[in-house]
Design a protein around this motif. Sequence first.
Motif, PDB file in Angstrom:
ATOM      1  N   MET A  62       0.870  -1.175   0.000  1.00 44.19           N
ATOM      2  CA  MET A  62       0.000   0.000   0.000  1.00 44.19           C
ATOM      3  C   MET A  62       0.906   1.224   0.000  1.00 44.19           C
ATOM      4  O   MET A  62       2.026   1.171   0.544  1.00 44.19           O
ATOM      5  N   PRO A  63       0.466   2.341  -0.573  1.00 45.08           N
ATOM      6  CA  PRO A  63       1.301   3.539  -0.575  1.00 45.08           C
ATOM      7  C   PRO A  63       1.760   3.904   0.842  1.00 45.08           C
ATOM      8  O   PRO A  63       0.951   4.009   1.756  1.00 45.08           O
ATOM      9  N   GLY A  64       3.051   4.048   0.997  1.00 43.29           N
ATOM     10  CA  GLY A  64       3.636   4.430   2.275  1.00 43.29           C
ATOM     11  C   GLY A  64       3.885   3.281   3.244  1.00 43.29           C
ATOM     12  O   GLY A  64       4.659   3.426   4.194  1.00 43.29           O
ATOM     13  N   ALA A  65       3.256   2.143   3.046  1.00 40.78           N
ATOM     14  CA  ALA A  65       3.358   1.045   4.015  1.00 40.78           C
ATOM     15  C   ALA A  65       4.771   0.471   4.105  1.00 40.78           C
ATOM     16  O   ALA A  65       5.253   0.160   5.199  1.00 40.78           O
ATOM     17  N   GLN A  66       5.434   0.319   2.978  1.00 41.96           N
ATOM     18  CA  GLN A  66       6.783  -0.239   2.992  1.00 41.96           C
ATOM     19  C   GLN A  66       7.732   0.667   3.778  1.00 41.96           C
ATOM     20  O   GLN A  66       8.542   0.186   4.583  1.00 41.96           O
ATOM     21  N   ALA A  67       7.627   1.969   3.574  1.00 41.33           N
ATOM     22  CA  ALA A  67       8.490   2.908   4.294  1.00 41.33           C
ATOM     23  C   ALA A  67       8.222   2.858   5.797  1.00 41.33           C
ATOM     24  O   ALA A  67       9.156   2.901   6.600  1.00 41.33           O
ATOM     25  N   ASP A  71      11.179  -1.274  11.571  1.00 35.65           N
ATOM     26  CA  ASP A  71      12.296  -2.227  11.653  1.00 35.65           C
ATOM     27  C   ASP A  71      13.558  -1.536  12.161  1.00 35.65           C
ATOM     28  O   ASP A  71      14.280  -2.076  13.000  1.00 35.65           O
ATOM     29  N   THR A  72      13.822  -0.343  11.648  1.00 34.47           N
ATOM     30  CA  THR A  72      15.002   0.421  12.052  1.00 34.47           C
ATOM     31  C   THR A  72      14.968   0.726  13.551  1.00 34.47           C
ATOM     32  O   THR A  72      16.001   0.732  14.210  1.00 34.47           O
ATOM     33  N   LEU A  73      13.778   0.942  14.082  1.00 34.30           N
ATOM     34  CA  LEU A  73      13.619   1.209  15.515  1.00 34.30           C
ATOM     35  C   LEU A  73      13.716  -0.069  16.350  1.00 34.30           C
ATOM     36  O   LEU A  73      13.672  -0.001  17.576  1.00 34.30           O
ATOM     37  N   GLU A  74      13.832  -1.191  15.668  1.00 30.47           N
ATOM     38  CA  GLU A  74      13.912  -2.510  16.309  1.00 30.47           C
ATOM     39  C   GLU A  74      12.673  -2.824  17.140  1.00 30.47           C
ATOM     40  O   GLU A  74      12.745  -3.457  18.193  1.00 30.47           O
ATOM     41  N   VAL A  75      11.522  -2.376  16.649  1.00 26.31           N
ATOM     42  CA  VAL A  75      10.239  -2.721  17.250  1.00 26.31           C
ATOM     43  C   VAL A  75       9.736  -3.960  16.517  1.00 26.31           C
ATOM     44  O   VAL A  75       9.759  -4.019  15.282  1.00 26.31           O
ATOM     45  N   ALA A  76       9.284  -4.951  17.281  1.00 21.92           N
ATOM     46  CA  ALA A  76       8.783  -6.195  16.683  1.00 21.92           C
ATOM     47  C   ALA A  76       7.556  -5.905  15.822  1.00 21.92           C
ATOM     48  O   ALA A  76       6.753  -5.021  16.136  1.00 21.92           O
ATOM     49  N   GLN A  77       7.421  -6.665  14.725  1.00 19.71           N
ATOM     50  CA  GLN A  77       6.270  -6.532  13.845  1.00 19.71           C
ATOM     51  C   GLN A  77       5.745  -7.917  13.493  1.00 19.71           C
ATOM     52  O   GLN A  77       6.516  -8.855  13.323  1.00 19.71           O
ATOM     53  N   ALA A  78       4.425  -7.999  13.383  1.00 19.29           N
ATOM     54  CA  ALA A  78       3.780  -9.245  12.970  1.00 19.29           C
ATOM     55  C   ALA A  78       2.618  -8.901  12.052  1.00 19.29           C
ATOM     56  O   ALA A  78       2.138  -7.763  12.031  1.00 19.29           O
ATOM     57  N   VAL A  79       2.179  -9.901  11.313  1.00 16.91           N
ATOM     58  CA  VAL A  79       1.030  -9.761  10.427  1.00 16.91           C
ATOM     59  C   VAL A  79      -0.103 -10.593  11.013  1.00 16.91           C
ATOM     60  O   VAL A  79       0.104 -11.739  11.411  1.00 16.91           O
TER      61      VAL A  79
END
Length: 180
Positions: free
Chosen positions: A95-100, A106-114
């Motif tokens: 989606m526009p802007g989502a990848q950034a 990720d750079t902030l080292e905050v965990a992410q999940a889907v």
Amino acid sequence: MKDSSRNMSVFDAVLWDIDGTLADSEPVHALSFQLAAADVGLHLPPDFHDAILGRSEAESHDWMCRSLGLSLSLADWTERRYARYFNHIERINFMPGAQAVWQAIDTLEVAQAVVSNSDRMIVNANLARLGLNRPGQISISRNDVLNGKPHPEPYLRAAELLRVDPRRTAVVEDSETGMM
């Protein structure tokens, strides 16, 4: 283990819906429903996709059986629709802007999940298409829980797998079902 002194975020994790939030996949979902329905001689009403947005495949199938007279079993319908979806997977991008935003988190080292109400096959295909199917990537599909969205179980399961307090997570959603 991530160095907590570097993580200055208010959140310990960000939990993303994928379809329509992270991935611009809703047009491909809509197309796959239209093509599969046409294969069996059904015409979808113009507001069909809005009516099923965020719903599981079983809920969408049930609606089609009740409202449109679909006579295929859930398994036969799913096989037909997913074949149409996978035939057009190359149309799916972020989606526009989502990848950034994903990369910044990720750079902030905050965990992410889907966390998705889609089946595992769809989630895996979308993650692969976006290049997010990396080792250790947590994703929850409708197949991984007893209760899909709007029940909180999928998001609670993701927080559990990430070993974070659910109260310290941010959720990124696009559908009323997911927001509930």
